[in-house]
Enzyme design. Structure first.
Site, mmCIF file in Angstrom:
data_model
loop_
_atom_site.group_PDB
_atom_site.id
_atom_site.type_symbol
_atom_site.label_atom_id
_atom_site.label_comp_id
_atom_site.label_asym_id
_atom_site.label_seq_id
_atom_site.Cartn_x
_atom_site.Cartn_y
_atom_site.Cartn_z
ATOM 1 N N GLY C 238 8.662 -15.205 9.226
ATOM 2 C CA GLY C 238 8.760 -16.584 8.764
ATOM 3 C C GLY C 238 7.541 -17.032 7.972
ATOM 4 N N HIS C 239 7.624 -18.229 7.436
ATOM 5 C CA HIS C 239 6.536 -18.764 6.617
ATOM 6 C C HIS C 239 5.280 -19.008 7.440
ATOM 7 C CE1 HIS C 239 8.396 -23.085 7.090
ATOM 8 N NE2 HIS C 239 8.452 -22.416 8.192
#
Lengths: 342, 342, 342
Positions: C238-239
């Protein structure tokens, strides 16, 4: 980015407290922001982080004033920050423009005004692209696909024949939409005979689909994703699944065939759902959970098999004490044995 | 589709009960079918659904007659429905034809009769495609790959060097076959040194591999998928895995390196398997399960770690009662304390 | 491969015991090796397997001598075997060479010496490729991407704008790097408003990223993967995730946004990690586990939610006895009832 605090307050309709001439050149989290960066504090629970931050300016909730920082008071600080991120995005995200000579578009395909199709994108017969659709390099658009205006399709995504995608959608890299559903007839001798998958996929407006996610076409009928729903990376969506509007489905989830979920449902990462069940509106499914039965609207569940989240928490606290339980059982039985002895 | 009930009965060798001239123009589930749609009832447990359905016609098991519906009696209604789906598929699925001028095929590659290679597909040196192989746009076929006749490879799939794929296979969009296995030597200083992966992948006839699935090549030797096995989307198959014939592996499963599974094994969605274990023929692994040890043929397991399915069900029923167990333990101990008091 | 045992011993600096003229033509596992194959025995626990093997030669630990086999004694047999695999790899893995006329490279992109770009690869404006970078067919390199020397990018991988990839990296087929992170503002009416993702991804030297893995760009700031880290297939990152150096992340794992992990961390297959938690150096996370809280360095955990591995094992042994626990509780209560009766 080169904006004064005054200009920023104007853009978001906020109330400025502090130095109106402060020059903002960057956007960052409270943790990483510097003197010329703008950040945001979602609510006053994070006040200490804001005070400790080196951010020069921050969006804060209405009424909040931070010591020595230029604050812009707004109703929803994260939403205001998103407005600034969109300004920054326009500076740095330069999409392809026009039809690249190395794109390959069937003569019968129809493209709206202002579409962009980069090199090595392939648009098959009878596909229809609305105004302003952007196809990055290596994208495949199958026969008869219909894509609404302003939708962006990132590199190497595949949208197969007769699928419908709404307007304003974002389809990320290496997504597969409209592949065959996974359906077989079990023959008496153990072989699996393919059930041809002749249905389609319909995706509403403003849907985002994350990188490497797969959405299968229906056996017959439609696999449906409602408008405004956001799907993360590496999510598996089986044939004939129905997803409502404004749902949030996190990374690595899997929805088995014919599952249906209502509106505004949230699925945490790596959670899964059995086929042929229905999840009501506004349900929240915890990360890593496996939902095996239908859920009433508003249910909040966790675990595999998923049960009410609070019960699940209580159970797991007990769970770690299982070895202790067995020990206490033995001790009790010994005490009883002694007492029952004549 | 424009077929009379009589024609349909003829195609599948069924017995018609009802209106032989009924015109069937569509295929659908009992739930969604209309007056000119054909549906099917798998067995008489679903009789109420058939009676409530608006379907004009349906395949039913031999001997079954539905009130006021045109029925076609057959031995296996779902298999008969699949025959009709195949007719519909031929109407709407129009594969690429011929070699597109924008395809890039190495001079040393050999293509059988009637192959189709769409724009931007790349076929490397010494690859061999059997008769009637279809490569969609953006497909990559590596050096020395061998693909059997009539296999279809959908957009942007990658089949790397020296992999063998059987005939009649279906490889879906964005699949990766033959990438390096995940193997490293742990050096004393904590670094990981790559173990080159010089083995290959061999896939039998009639195998289907779902979108965005990855099948790694072996370190040495072969990662093997037996004929007739069906693999869903987003499945991870590690190096040196051996999968038998006619298996069914659902979406988002993961098989760690050197796992081996027998014939006709079924893996439910999001289940996983540790490396270096063996799963016997005809095992069924429930969705979301994690198999950590070898299984005898015919085992049916569930849970993480996976145990016998029936035991798992009993255990989970008890599981929810854990807080109650702790409470009862305390009460028992208090009763004992009182009794033991002088 | 055509090497004598003497030559092989020379290549790895090992001590030869046995026939120096034995011709080695293949490499294989102990199980599958034949008379002209070289294999390896990691340590003496596998002595029986070596003795039963038909391998003509084997790398063995220093001091070990096998009956009737040509042995090459080395400090680390698996590392020596990897050296031989690298020799074999050079024979069979023939990468693209030069710039294919069907590659599409923006005029402002800068390529180092000896780069290879195959047909249908797309390099956007201002991208910078170091010396010897190899791009396979269908690869997308976005605007301003920077790739270090000798990195290999396999077919149809997508590296989006402004991402940085180190030197000596291996990016496998259908990988997506730099797609938008999954971030939304929840509006009061239930809709989700996209938070533009304007950060980037920075990947260190000698990183390997498996097929169909997705690494999202940061909202602001950087998603970071440290040097020497190895990531398997179908992993979701994920970011704003931070991964340290020399980590090993197995297939189908998922790391939620802003999770951070230290150096030399190992994640077993299909394990997951909640967002915003920190995993210390040298932690080991068992396969299929779900980590919900931060972990001290050196922790070894298992289960969902993940707890200390040894505790988890003890608890699972008790777990299967839950139905028995309930039965024993009932019996105890009955005994107490009888005893308390007047």
């Amino acid at each position: 980015m080169q904006l004064t605090a005054r200009e920023i307050a104007g853009r978001v309709g906020g109330t400025l407290v502090g130095d109106p001439d402060l020059l903002v050149t960057g956007l960052n989290s409270l943790e990483h922001a510097g003197a010329n960066d703008l950040s945001f504090m979602r609510d006053s629970r994070f006040a200490a982080r804001l005070e400790e931050s080196r951010a020069g300016a921050a969006f804060v909730p209405e009424g909040y004033v931070a010591n020595g920082k230029t604050c812009i008071q707004v109703a929803q600080p994260d939403a205001a920050f998103a407005v600034l991120l969109a300004i920054r995005e326009q500076e740095i995200r330069i999409h392809p423009k026009g039809i690249h000579p190395q794109a390959e578009i069937a003569p019968s395909a129809r493209l709206g005004k202002g579409c962009a199709v980069d090199a090595f994108a392939r648009v098959a017969e009878d596909a229809v692209l609305g105004d302003g659709v952007i196809l990055y390099s290596g994208v495949y658009i199958g026969r008869g696909v219909n894509i609404g205006p302003q939708t962006i399709v990132y590199p190497n995504a595949c949208i197969r024949e007769y699928v419908t995608v709404g307007g304003g959608c974002i389809i990320h890299a290496n997504v597969s939409i409209g592949s065959d559903g996974f359906g077989f007839v079990a023959l008496p001798d153990g072989r699996r005979h393919k059930i041809p998958q002749v249905g389609t996929v319909e995706i509403g407006d403003d849907v985002e689909i994350g990188a490497n996610t797969a959405v299968d076409r229906a056996t017959v009928g439609v696999t449906r994703i409602g408008k405004g729903t956001k799907i993360d990376n590496l999510v598996q969506i089986g044939h004939n699944v129905t997803i409502g509007e404004h749902c949030t489905i996190s990374g690595a989830c899997a929805l088995a065939g014919s599952a249906s979920i209502g509106n505004r449902v949230t699925m945490g990462g790596q959670s899964g759902m059995a086929g042929h069940i229905h999840i009501g509106d506004d349900c929240i499914i915890g990360g890593g959970s496996g939902v095996t039965g239908s859920l009433a609207p508003g249910s909040i569940v966790q675990g595999t098999p998923a049960i009410d989240q609070k019960l699940n928490q209580r159970v797991w606290l007990s769970f770690k004490r299982l070895p202790e339980v067995l020990k206490r059982l033995r001790q009790i039985e010994q005490r009883l044995d002694r007492m029952e002895k004549p």
